[in-house]
Design a protein around this motif. Sequence first.
Motif, PDB file in Angstrom:
ATOM      1  N   LEU A   1       1.594   6.761  -6.798  1.00 52.81           N
ATOM      2  CA  LEU A   1       0.445   7.510  -7.305  1.00 52.81           C
ATOM      3  C   LEU A   1       0.678   9.010  -7.153  1.00 52.81           C
ATOM      4  O   LEU A   1       0.521   9.772  -8.111  1.00 52.81           O
ATOM      5  CB  LEU A   1      -0.827   7.086  -6.578  1.00 52.81           C
ATOM      6  N   SER A   2       1.085   9.441  -5.974  1.00 53.12           N
ATOM      7  CA  SER A   2       1.351  10.864  -5.747  1.00 53.12           C
ATOM      8  C   SER A   2       2.487  11.370  -6.628  1.00 53.12           C
ATOM      9  O   SER A   2       2.381  12.448  -7.225  1.00 53.12           O
ATOM     10  CB  SER A   2       1.683  11.117  -4.279  1.00 53.12           C
TER      11      SER A   2
ATOM     12  N   ALA B   1       2.865  14.537 -13.624  1.00 53.92           N
ATOM     13  CA  ALA B   1       1.887  14.890 -14.651  1.00 53.92           C
ATOM     14  C   ALA B   1       1.423  16.337 -14.517  1.00 53.92           C
ATOM     15  O   ALA B   1       1.092  16.981 -15.512  1.00 53.92           O
ATOM     16  CB  ALA B   1       0.691  13.941 -14.577  1.00 53.92           C
ATOM     17  N   ALA B   2       1.437  16.869 -13.298  1.00 55.93           N
ATOM     18  CA  ALA B   2       0.995  18.247 -13.070  1.00 55.93           C
ATOM     19  C   ALA B   2       1.895  19.257 -13.769  1.00 55.93           C
ATOM     20  O   ALA B   2       1.487  20.388 -14.018  1.00 55.93           O
ATOM     21  CB  ALA B   2       0.923  18.537 -11.577  1.00 55.93           C
ATOM     22  N   SER B   3       3.117  18.839 -14.089  1.00 57.75           N
ATOM     23  CA  SER B   3       4.029  19.746 -14.785  1.00 57.75           C
ATOM     24  C   SER B   3       4.002  19.552 -16.304  1.00 57.75           C
ATOM     25  O   SER B   3       4.713  20.234 -17.026  1.00 57.75           O
ATOM     26  CB  SER B   3       5.455  19.584 -14.249  1.00 57.75           C
TER      27      SER B   3
ATOM     28  N   VAL C   1      -5.066  17.226 -13.885  1.00 59.90           N
ATOM     29  CA  VAL C   1      -4.528  16.880 -12.564  1.00 59.90           C
ATOM     30  C   VAL C   1      -4.986  17.904 -11.533  1.00 59.90           C
ATOM     31  O   VAL C   1      -5.424  17.538 -10.439  1.00 59.90           O
ATOM     32  CB  VAL C   1      -2.988  16.774 -12.590  1.00 59.90           C
ATOM     33  N   THR C   2      -4.928  19.157 -11.886  1.00 53.79           N
ATOM     34  CA  THR C   2      -5.369  20.222 -10.982  1.00 53.79           C
ATOM     35  C   THR C   2      -6.843  20.035 -10.617  1.00 53.79           C
ATOM     36  O   THR C   2      -7.228  20.117  -9.449  1.00 53.79           O
ATOM     37  CB  THR C   2      -5.150  21.598 -11.599  1.00 53.79           C
TER      38      THR C   2
ATOM     39  N   ALA D   1       0.812  -1.227   0.000  1.00 54.60           N
ATOM     40  CA  ALA D   1       0.000   0.000   0.000  1.00 54.60           C
ATOM     41  C   ALA D   1       0.844   1.275   0.000  1.00 54.60           C
ATOM     42  O   ALA D   1       0.550   2.193  -0.776  1.00 54.60           O
ATOM     43  CB  ALA D   1      -0.990  -0.005   1.162  1.00 54.60           C
ATOM     44  N   PRO D   2       1.892   1.391   0.830  1.00 53.31           N
ATOM     45  CA  PRO D   2       2.692   2.618   0.773  1.00 53.31           C
ATOM     46  C   PRO D   2       3.352   2.847  -0.593  1.00 53.31           C
ATOM     47  O   PRO D   2       3.465   3.992  -1.040  1.00 53.31           O
ATOM     48  CB  PRO D   2       3.741   2.415   1.870  1.00 53.31           C
ATOM     49  N   THR D   3       3.756   1.782  -1.253  1.00 59.68           N
ATOM     50  CA  THR D   3       4.316   1.909  -2.602  1.00 59.68           C
ATOM     51  C   THR D   3       3.260   2.462  -3.539  1.00 59.68           C
ATOM     52  O   THR D   3       3.511   3.407  -4.294  1.00 59.68           O
ATOM     53  CB  THR D   3       4.819   0.547  -3.118  1.00 59.68           C
TER      54      THR D   3
END
Length: 138
Positions: free
Chosen positions: A114-115, A121-123, A131-132, A107-109
């Motif tokens: 994901l984050s 992708a936000a850039s 994404v925003t 789960a932490p992976t």
Amino acid sequence: MTDALMWDQLVTLHGRVEHELSKALQRRHGIGLSEFRALCRLSHADEGELRMQELSDLIGLNQSSVSRLVARLESQGLTRRALCPRDRRGVYTVITEEGRAVQEKAAPTYHGVLSESLDAAASDTRVAALVTALRAEP
């Protein structure tokens, strides 16, 4: 933005993120993304069990694909099958303690990658607006 353009951005973003998640889960934990999602759904289900059709609906795979997925999970000792006590035709898949341990360890992976993938992708101007929008608080 047209619906078609928005959908194209979503498909691009989805493919990119899915690829990164799949790669990380396989490399670090030896499981695929569908296996991880199935284990997550099972770990949160009542008594850790779901009918095969319910699992299919929850993870977005057809019945045949879910049957193969569950067979792989069973062969690894991560799930087991059980018959419905009220309806012997109903087949459940049940997460094992080993399956819970694998899901908890992976789960932490999943959440970290994901984050990271969404941050990257936000850039990218091709999908940044999407994404925003996805990350906006309701």
